[in-house]
Design an enzyme around this catalytic site. Structure first.
Site, PDB file in Angstrom:
ATOM      1  CG  ASP A   1     -33.915 -90.469  18.745  1.00 31.26           C
ATOM      2  OD1 ASP A   1     -33.400 -89.482  18.159  1.00 31.26           O
ATOM      3  OD2 ASP A   1     -34.987 -90.981  18.376  1.00 31.26           O
TER       4      ASP A   1
ATOM      5  CD  GLU B   1     -35.152 -89.038  12.581  1.00 29.01           C
ATOM      6  OE1 GLU B   1     -35.525 -88.940  11.387  1.00 29.01           O
ATOM      7  OE2 GLU B   1     -34.615 -90.069  13.032  1.00 29.01           O
TER       8      GLU B   1
END
Length: 374
Positions: free
Chosen positions: A68, A132
């Protein structure tokens, strides 16, 4: 075009704004399956996680990272579209180039080259999440909980966060400070500014307590950690009108703390200050990570030797900066370090990484594998 650059470009082309993975993890599955990696996707909530492992014997070396990325920011400010990887002047531009799709590409190509030469003395894994950059509640922490529940232990973990500053490998993060946040609400009584005796201004009441919190020396740090810091990130009070005394004020703040303090000690000292100043308040605490440290060990030695062999200089160990998913892995007993590309443009418009950096990083990762697994 090198294999590392080619894979990095393919990953950047996927608009995987947190928590969306956008098929990045499937690319890794397909790439590593021919090498004997067994894929175990783990989806929790809206988050895609991936545990890829080759081998069942110990010791277990793990690369950890995230697919991500943060939002792009104003598209008009980018010199090229953020999800159209573009090379200019020896640099690869695109959202996630440095944080951290470049590192993931280097993981893969390092493993591929390493396994061409034979069988490792142990197992290799990749732990990849799409959570994250977001709340980080359904990502690495949930994967680690799953592994712990079945007794699957990571011995060494290299997190590909962008740790370098001037040159690839000049800084290795061998620990991180803890992060403790709070939302403080100071309660007063709303009223007209012309009649302050009929109201109670929470901003005025809290001012001296906030000043004391800001000026307190919380600790001196130690050989591995800088001193604990306190920072206010948000303050809000009032209705927007100029003639209304606010009824309450909200202050959001954060401690980045060393191993010299526990969260309980910090909370107790804050509460003592607030109470001593006679505030009517409520406070909500949020511990997002404890400090962790790999002061020494085989992993630190192997990564340092790999940097020296590939780059020709000695690296520096550091615990400065923000938090990382290493905070979820270190408590299991694993040795954890972070090593990735330069961090000068992470989360910025026109994020980029040097093309040469990607290949240097891949070679450092490969040399680390050889140092630990033979």
């Amino acid at each position: 075009m090198t294999e590392t650059l080619e894979l990095a470009k393919a990953l950047i082309a996927r608009p995987s704004v947190t928590p969306d993975d956008q098929g990045c993890q499937q690319m890794l599955i397909e790439r590593l399956a021919p090498l004997g990696f067994q894929a175990e996707p783990m989806r929790f909530g809206e988050v895609d996680n991936l545990w890829l492992r080759r081998g069942q014997e110990g010791p277990l070396f793990c690369f950890a990272g995230h697919t991500d990325v943060v939002p792009t920011g104003p598209l008009a400010q980018w010199d090229s579209p953020p999800f159209e990887p573009t090379i200019r002047n020896g640099r690869l531009y695109g959202r996630g180039a440095a944080d951290m799709k470049g590192s993931i590409a280097a993981f893969v190509t390092a493993v591929e080259r390493y396994l061409r030469d034979g069988r490792p003395n142990g197992s290799i894994a990749l732990l990849i999440t799409s959570d994250e950059e977001g709340p980080a509640v359904d990502g690495t922490v949930r994967v680690v909980e799953t592994l712990e529940a079945r007794g699957e232990k990571i011995d060494w973990c290299l997190v590909g966060e962008p740790s370098s500053t001037e040159r690839v490998g000049d800084i290795i993060k061998n620990g991180r400070r803890g992060s403790l946040g709070a939302t403080l609400t100071v309660i007063g009584r709303q009223g007209h500014v012309a009649y302050p005796h009929l109201a109670e201004n929470p901003v005025h009441k809290a001012a001296f307590a906030i000043a004391e919190l800001s000026n307190t020396l919380w600790d001196q740090g130690n050989d591995h950690f800088p001193p604990t810091t306190f920072q206010i990130s948000n303050i809000h009070a009032g209705t927007g009108a100029t003639n209304v005394i606010p009824g309450e004020m909200t202050v959001v703040f954060n401690f980045r703390f060393s191993t010299e303090l526990t969260p309980e000690q910090i909370e107790a000292r804050v509460e003592e200050i607030l109470q001593r100043h006679g505030l009517d308040y409520r406070i909500d605490w949020n511990l997002s990570g404890m400090p962790f440290l790999t002061a020494e060990g085989r992993l630190v030695d192997a990564v340092g030797e790999a940097v020296r062999a590939v780059m020709g200089f000695d690296t520096e160990l550091s615990t400065a900066g923000g938090t990382s998913d290493g905070r979820f892995i270190a408590p299991t007993g694993a040795e954890v370090v972070e090593l990735g590309p330069r961090n000068a443009t992470i989360h910025q418009v026109n994020e980029h990484v040097g093309v040469e950096e990607l290949d240097q990083l891949s070679r450092i990762y490969e040399a680390t594998l050889r140092g630990l697994l033979g």
